[in-house]
Design an enzyme around this catalytic site. Structure first.
Site, PDB file in Angstrom:
ATOM      1  N   GLU A 198       0.824  -1.213   0.000  1.00  0.00           N
ATOM      2  CA  GLU A 198       0.000   0.000   0.000  1.00  0.00           C
ATOM      3  C   GLU A 198       0.855   1.260   0.000  1.00  0.00           C
ATOM      4  O   GLU A 198       0.528   2.236  -0.672  1.00  0.00           O
ATOM      5  CB  GLU A 198      -0.949   0.000   1.202  1.00  0.00           C
ATOM      6  CG  GLU A 198      -2.077  -1.020   1.104  1.00  0.00           C
ATOM      7  CD  GLU A 198      -2.967  -0.790  -0.116  1.00  0.00           C
ATOM      8  OE1 GLU A 198      -3.095   0.366  -0.558  1.00  0.00           O
ATOM      9  OE2 GLU A 198      -3.521  -1.772  -0.631  1.00  0.00           O
TER      10      GLU A 198
ATOM     11  N   CYS B   5     -17.344  -2.151 -19.804  1.00  0.00           N
ATOM     12  CA  CYS B   5     -17.473  -1.873 -18.373  1.00  0.00           C
ATOM     13  C   CYS B   5     -18.750  -2.480 -17.790  1.00  0.00           C
ATOM     14  O   CYS B   5     -19.847  -2.261 -18.305  1.00  0.00           O
ATOM     15  CB  CYS B   5     -17.464  -0.368 -18.127  1.00  0.00           C
ATOM     16  SG  CYS B   5     -17.586   0.053 -16.375  1.00  0.00           S
TER      17      CYS B   5
ATOM     18  N   CYS C 164     -15.614   1.975 -22.046  1.00  0.00           N
ATOM     19  CA  CYS C 164     -16.985   1.884 -21.525  1.00  0.00           C
ATOM     20  C   CYS C 164     -17.740   0.678 -22.098  1.00  0.00           C
ATOM     21  O   CYS C 164     -18.617   0.115 -21.429  1.00  0.00           O
ATOM     22  CB  CYS C 164     -17.744   3.168 -21.819  1.00  0.00           C
ATOM     23  SG  CYS C 164     -17.018   4.626 -21.028  1.00  0.00           S
TER      24      CYS C 164
ATOM     25  N   CYS D 100     -11.763   1.872 -16.606  1.00  0.00           N
ATOM     26  CA  CYS D 100     -12.182   3.244 -16.307  1.00  0.00           C
ATOM     27  C   CYS D 100     -10.955   4.147 -16.172  1.00  0.00           C
ATOM     28  O   CYS D 100     -10.749   4.805 -15.166  1.00  0.00           O
ATOM     29  CB  CYS D 100     -13.032   3.284 -15.039  1.00  0.00           C
ATOM     30  SG  CYS D 100     -13.994   4.806 -14.854  1.00  0.00           S
TER      31      CYS D 100
ATOM     32  N   CYS E 105     -24.059   3.965 -15.250  1.00  0.00           N
ATOM     33  CA  CYS E 105     -23.043   5.024 -15.137  1.00  0.00           C
ATOM     34  C   CYS E 105     -23.610   6.345 -15.653  1.00  0.00           C
ATOM     35  O   CYS E 105     -23.858   6.512 -16.839  1.00  0.00           O
ATOM     36  CB  CYS E 105     -21.789   4.640 -15.909  1.00  0.00           C
ATOM     37  SG  CYS E 105     -20.497   5.896 -15.832  1.00  0.00           S
TER      38      CYS E 105
END
Length: 360
Positions: A37, A202, A199, A192, A208
């Site tokens: 992280e 997606c 798209c 994205c 969306c």
DNA sequence: AATACGTGGTG
DNA sequence: TCACCAAGTAT
């Protein structure tokens, strides 16, 4: 939030298309997840991968890292950038060992109090290491949520932050935050994307709002552009007669904090080769070669003025040079296990190869 | 709240 | 060539 919740479609997509092979997804070890992280902050997966493997191999747990020399920690971080992350990482390991029994704290408030760990990072670690249901909010999540809910405000404003966090928390499913967090990040990092999102592929396309309103390219709103400051620095290559060059450790804060670089002065402090350098060069009958003079962009020094000063050492009389604690003579071919600023590393590499720095 | 902090890749 | 971008945090 009026649209359909995104978690079901997202999780289904993730099981088929997620990047499940990433090394930090093969473990539930809090140490390994924490390291990943931190490295991934503002840094792409592809860049992180080799650093992650090397670091984990050399420092496999909190204890080993806490006992390490900061120079070696920074050495393994060289080239990754944002070196405060490495300094905080080291400090954080020490706190975890000395104050938390060597175990990563399971309380998000406690985790967030640790150096280098903010809200999103704390939540990401606790969700993946301990299966807690915490939302994350990084660049990928912001982009996906801004588009899905057609959030047209300024994501950087405090109100924008607050709203995006509330969206993130509302969308994060109970008992599945671990997978969901990975899934939404993968979607943001692949389909994205910032420009030219896919798209058509997606799983969130049906609901969306940006897609339905043709706003995909406009969202999320970009932050105000800032003037890109130009900085110039003079880097001095100072040899000692045995083909070793002088390195200087930067202070704990600021650019390249804690790292070793060629001795440098910002341009506003020094217009041209230092008087001291010119004087020594003249004394020794040497020519001072100004090897390159090019502009730098932002805080990344892509170009340098180089004083190529092949003079013998002892005569250097500046304050910095007397402070031997933060100075080191190194062989360009083997500068030791210390953190080097990338540009300095490159110049040393050039010196080791041809004896002359390549100008760029 | 606004700014500083790296680097490599991209169009 | 160069502005912009990429898994944020600290101050």
């Amino acid at each position: 939030m009026s649209a359909e919740p995104i978690a079901p479609a997202l999780l289904a997509w993730y099981r088929e298309n997620g990047r499940l092979d990433l090394p930090w997804r093969q473990t539930r070890d809090p140490y390994a997840l924490w390291l990943a992280e931190i490295m991934l902050q503002q840094t792409q997966v592809k860049t992180v991968l080799p650093y992650y493997q090397r670091f984990l191999q050399r420092f496999p747990d909190f204890e080993r890292l806490a006992a390490a020399d900061i120079d070696e920690v920074l050495h393994l971080w060289t080239g990754l950038g944002y070196y405060a992350r490495a300094r905080n990482l080291h400090a954080c390991a020490k706190v975890i060992v000395t104050e938390h029994g060597g175990r990563f704290p399971a309380d998000p408030a406690v985790a967030m109090s640790l150096p280098g760990i903010g809200r999103s990072t704390a939540h990401a670690i606790l969700a993946s290491a301990y299966d807690q249901d915490w939302a994350i909010l990084d660049g990928n999540v912001k982009r996906v949520l801004s588009r899905y809910h057609a959030f047209a405000g300024d994501p950087a404003s405090s109100e924008g932050q607050r709203l995006l966090w509330s969206l993130a928390e509302a969308e994060t499913p109970v008992n599945a935050a671990h997978d969901y967090n990975q899934a939404i990040q993968d979607l943001g990092a692949t389909l994205c994307s910032r420009s030219k999102p896919s798209c058509a592929l997606c799983p969130l396309q049906p609901g969306c709002q940006a897609y339905l309103q043709g706003l995909t390219a406009q969202l999320p709103r970009r932050p105000e552009r800032r003037q890109m400051p130009v900085r110039l620095a003079w880097l001095s290559i100072i040899e000692d007669g045995q083909h070793r060059v002088l390195l200087q450790r930067q202070g704990p804060a600021g650019l390249w904090g804690g790292l070793w670089t060629l001795p440098q002065r910002a341009r506003d402090e020094l217009e041209g080769p230092s008087e001291a350098a010119q004087g020594f060069a003249a004394d020794l009958g040497l020519h001072l070669q100004v090897a390159g003079a090019l502009p730098a962009a932002r805080h990344t020094f892509t170009h340098f003025h180089l004083d190529y000063i092949p003079l013998l050492m002892r005569s250097m009389g500046t304050k910095g040079i007397r402070d031997a604690k933060d100075l080191a003579w190194v062989s360009p071919a083997d500068p030791g296990r210390r953190g080097l600023a990338r540009p300095t590393e490159r110049i040393l590499h050039q010196l080791a190869g041809t004896g002359q720095p390549k100008l760029w």
